[in-house]
Design a protein around this motif. Sequence first.
Motif, short mmCIF file in Angstrom:
data_model
loop_
_atom_site.label_atom_id
_atom_site.label_comp_id
_atom_site.label_asym_id
_atom_site.label_seq_id
_atom_site.Cartn_x
_atom_site.Cartn_y
_atom_site.Cartn_z
N HIS A 1 0.84 -1.21 0.00
CA HIS A 1 0.00 0.00 0.00
C HIS A 1 0.88 1.25 0.00
N GLU A 2 1.93 1.25 0.79
CA GLU A 2 2.83 2.40 0.84
C GLU A 2 3.47 2.65 -0.52
N PHE A 3 3.90 1.56 -1.14
CA PHE A 3 4.48 1.68 -2.49
C PHE A 3 3.48 2.33 -3.44
N LEU A 4 2.25 1.85 -3.44
CA LEU A 4 1.25 2.35 -4.39
C LEU A 4 0.90 3.81 -4.11
N SER A 5 0.91 4.17 -2.85
CA SER A 5 0.65 5.56 -2.49
C SER A 5 1.75 6.46 -3.05
N ALA A 6 3.00 6.03 -2.94
CA ALA A 6 4.12 6.81 -3.45
C ALA A 6 4.15 6.80 -4.98
N ALA A 7 3.85 5.63 -5.56
CA ALA A 7 3.92 5.47 -7.01
C ALA A 7 2.87 6.33 -7.72
N ALA A 8 1.71 6.49 -7.08
CA ALA A 8 0.60 7.22 -7.70
C ALA A 8 0.98 8.67 -7.99
N LYS A 9 2.01 9.16 -7.33
CA LYS A 9 2.42 10.55 -7.54
C LYS A 9 3.27 10.74 -8.80
N HIS A 10 3.63 9.65 -9.44
CA HIS A 10 4.46 9.74 -10.64
C HIS A 10 3.56 9.55 -11.87
N PRO A 11 3.53 10.54 -12.77
CA PRO A 11 2.55 10.50 -13.89
C PRO A 11 2.71 9.28 -14.79
N GLU A 12 3.93 8.77 -14.94
CA GLU A 12 4.08 7.65 -15.88
C GLU A 12 3.76 6.29 -15.25
N ARG B 1 14.69 2.59 0.73
CA ARG B 1 14.29 3.97 0.46
C ARG B 1 15.29 5.01 0.93
N ASN B 2 16.04 4.72 2.01
CA ASN B 2 16.80 5.83 2.59
C ASN B 2 17.94 6.34 1.72
N VAL B 3 18.51 5.50 0.86
CA VAL B 3 19.60 6.01 0.02
C VAL B 3 19.10 6.72 -1.24
N TYR B 4 17.77 6.70 -1.46
CA TYR B 4 17.23 7.42 -2.62
C TYR B 4 16.63 8.76 -2.23
N TYR C 1 8.65 7.62 -2.27
CA TYR C 1 8.50 8.49 -3.44
C TYR C 1 9.77 8.53 -4.30
N HIS C 2 10.91 8.81 -3.67
CA HIS C 2 12.16 8.97 -4.42
C HIS C 2 12.66 7.63 -4.97
N GLN C 3 12.38 6.56 -4.22
CA GLN C 3 12.76 5.22 -4.68
C GLN C 3 12.04 4.91 -5.99
N VAL C 4 10.75 5.17 -6.06
CA VAL C 4 9.97 4.89 -7.27
C VAL C 4 10.46 5.78 -8.42
#
Lengths: 327, 327
Positions: free
Chosen positions: B14-25, B122-125, B280-283
Motif C-alpha cells: 500500500h505504501e508503495f502504491l501511495s508513493a507510485a501514484a504521484k508519478h505520472p508515468e 528507500r533511505n539512500v534514494y 517516493y524517491h525510490q519509485v
Amino acid sequence: MVRFATIGTNIITHEFLSAAAKHPEFRLQAVYSRSVEKAQAFNQAYGAPLLFDSLEELAACPQVDAIYIGSTNYVHAPQALTMLSGGKHVLVEKPAGSNLREVRAMVDTAKSHGLIFMEAIRNVYQPGYEIIRNNLHKIGAVRRMVAIYCKYSSRYDAYKNGTLLNAFRTELSNSALMDIGVYCIHPMVKLLGMPDSVTATSTLLHTGFEGAGTVILNYRDKQGVALYSKIVNSALPSEIQGEKGSIIMPHITRLAGSYIQYNDGTQEPLPIPQEEDGMYHQVRAFLDAIAGRLDTAKSDQASLDEAAVMEEARQQTGIHFPADDAR
Amino acid sequence: MVRFATIGTNIITHEFLSAAAKHPEFRLQAVYSRSVEKAQAFNQAYGAPLLFDSLEELAACPQVDAIYIGSTNYVHAPQALTMLSGGKHVLVEKPAGSNLREVRAMVDTAKSHGLIFMEAIRNVYQPGYEIIRNNLHKIGAVRRMVAIYCKYSSRYDAYKNGTLLNAFRTELSNSALMDIGVYCIHPMVKLLGMPDSVTATSTLLHTGFEGAGTVILNYRDKQGVALYSKIVNSALPSEIQGEKGSIIMPHITRLAGSYIQYNDGTQEPLPIPQEEDGMYHQVRAFLDAIAGRLDTAKSDQASLDEAAVMEEARQQTGIHFPADDAR
C-alpha cells in the motif's frame, strides 16, 4: 583527618586536589614528583609541608595515610603496590592497571594489608549512577547498553604533526580503550555484570596506536556496546535500551539531564542533580571507605571486571603493552 | 507509461502504491496474490484491470512492464527471477534476497535480459543521502559511521504471548539484521564501500530468532557500526564521525534535520528538505532507470555489498536460512 600525598603533576592531579579540598577531613601532606623541582613547582598552589622525589621514602613516611596516583597508566600499578606495601591507602586514576594481573595484585595487596584500594573512575560514583540503577526496572528487560565517549584529544594535533606525546604512546599502556573507553566499560560491567564474552575491533593509527574502537560485551540476553575514540568527538548520548523504553544519558561521564523515553512516547526526567566538579563524589567514597563506612568489595570487582574485559579486547585487537610481559 | 503489477498485499505494498501514484508515468495494471480473493480485496482501493494468482501467468503477461515485490523475504528472489525471466523490470523490497547468491542471480539475470533490477531501500534514494555525501569533506577524515535503527516490532507482543508471526520466523529469511539492520548496512556500504572485514554479534530470543545485534564494518582507517533491533526502540540519532566534526542524522531513514557539529562547537544545518512519503524517491529512481536516465551499476553494487556483509554477519552469529541451502 586523612593525610594525603599526590603522585603525578598533570592536570588530573590538580582536578583531584580541587575536588578533595571540599572535604573537611582531607589534608594535603605531601607531593611526589620524579624531580624535586617539579614537585616544588606543582606545590606552589598548595603548600603541602612535605616534598618527595623517592617513592620508597614516600611509602615509608609515617606522616602520610593515603596516596592519590595520577601518573601515566603504565606506572599506576607499580607505584600503587609500593604505596600499599608501605601501609598507605591508594586512590589510583583509571585505568587502575595495565592489565588484569596488575589490578588483581593491587586488590589483593590492599586486602592483605587491611588497606583501601580504589580506582578513580568518577562516573560510577556520581549520584546519577545509583539513580539510573534504581530506575532501570522501569524500562523492562534490558536488551542493550550503548556507552559512547569520543573525545578528540588535544594531543592528537601534535601526533599528526609528528610529535609523539605520552597520550599517544602504546608502550606507556595508553590506548583509546584504556584512556577513554574505560569510562564506558566500567559502568557497563558494574551495571550489567561480567559478560559471557567480548568482541572487539580497533582503528589503529599509522604508529599502531589505537585511535578508536568498538567493544561489544555479549550476554545471553543482551549486549553492552562501547564506542570510544581519541581522534574524533561524538555528539551522541549514551542509552540503556529496554523493552518498555530507553534511559538516555546526555554523556556517560555527566549524568545530569538523563531521562527515560518510554515506548508510548512519554518522557520521564530522572532526578539527577548537577554534579559537583568531576571527582568530588569519588573522593567522598574513598574517604568513606577509609573511615569504614563503605565496603569496597563491589568496586574491587568492577575494577577487576573492567581490567578483564579490556585485556580480552586488547588480545583481539593485537594491542600489547610492555607491562603485559612483566612478571 | 510504465504498467506495473504488485506482488504482496501487506502494508508495504500500500505504501508503495501511495508513493507510485504521484508519478505520472506510473500505472497499476495488475495485482498478484496467492489467492484471487486476497488479490480482489487488496485491489478494491486501486481498481487494477488484471488480477493474478499464478506467478507464471503474471510473468508471461504482455500487458505488464514492471513488478513491485513486497512479499516475505524468502520469496523475494525466486519471485524476482521468475519476473525477470518473463521480461519484467523488478523493484524488490529490502533485503533484496536471503543471501549474496540470490542477489547476484537477480543482478545478473536483469543484466543479461537488459532489464532493470532495483532494491527498494528507500533511505539512500532520499535527497538527503546525496546532500550528506556532498558535505562529507567538511568533517575531515571519516573515522566512524554509527548507524542506529532500533524499532520495537508490533509483532513482538504476539511473540511474547506465544504466537509466531512471519516477522519473527527465521525460516522466512527474517531476522533483526535482515528486516531492520539492512537500513543501516546499505547506506554504510554505499557511502564507505565494501569493508575489509565484518565483526558481528547478535542477541537471540528463545526460539533462536535474532532480536537485536551489532555489526561492525572494519576498514583500514575507520569503522562502520550498525546497531539494530526489533525488540527495543532507540532514541539515539546516527552519526558520521570525522576528525573535524560529526554529521548527525536524526534517523537513518529520515535525513531531514541532519546537521554538522564541528569540533569548535559550531553547528551547520544541512539543507535537506522534508521527505515525501517514504518510497517516493525510490519509485522515481526506478522509473528513471527504466527510462534509461539512471545507471543502476552503483545500486547493483550496493545491494551486492549489503548482501555480502549480512551473509558474513549471519555466518558469525550462526543464523542460517533454509534459502541458504537451495542450489
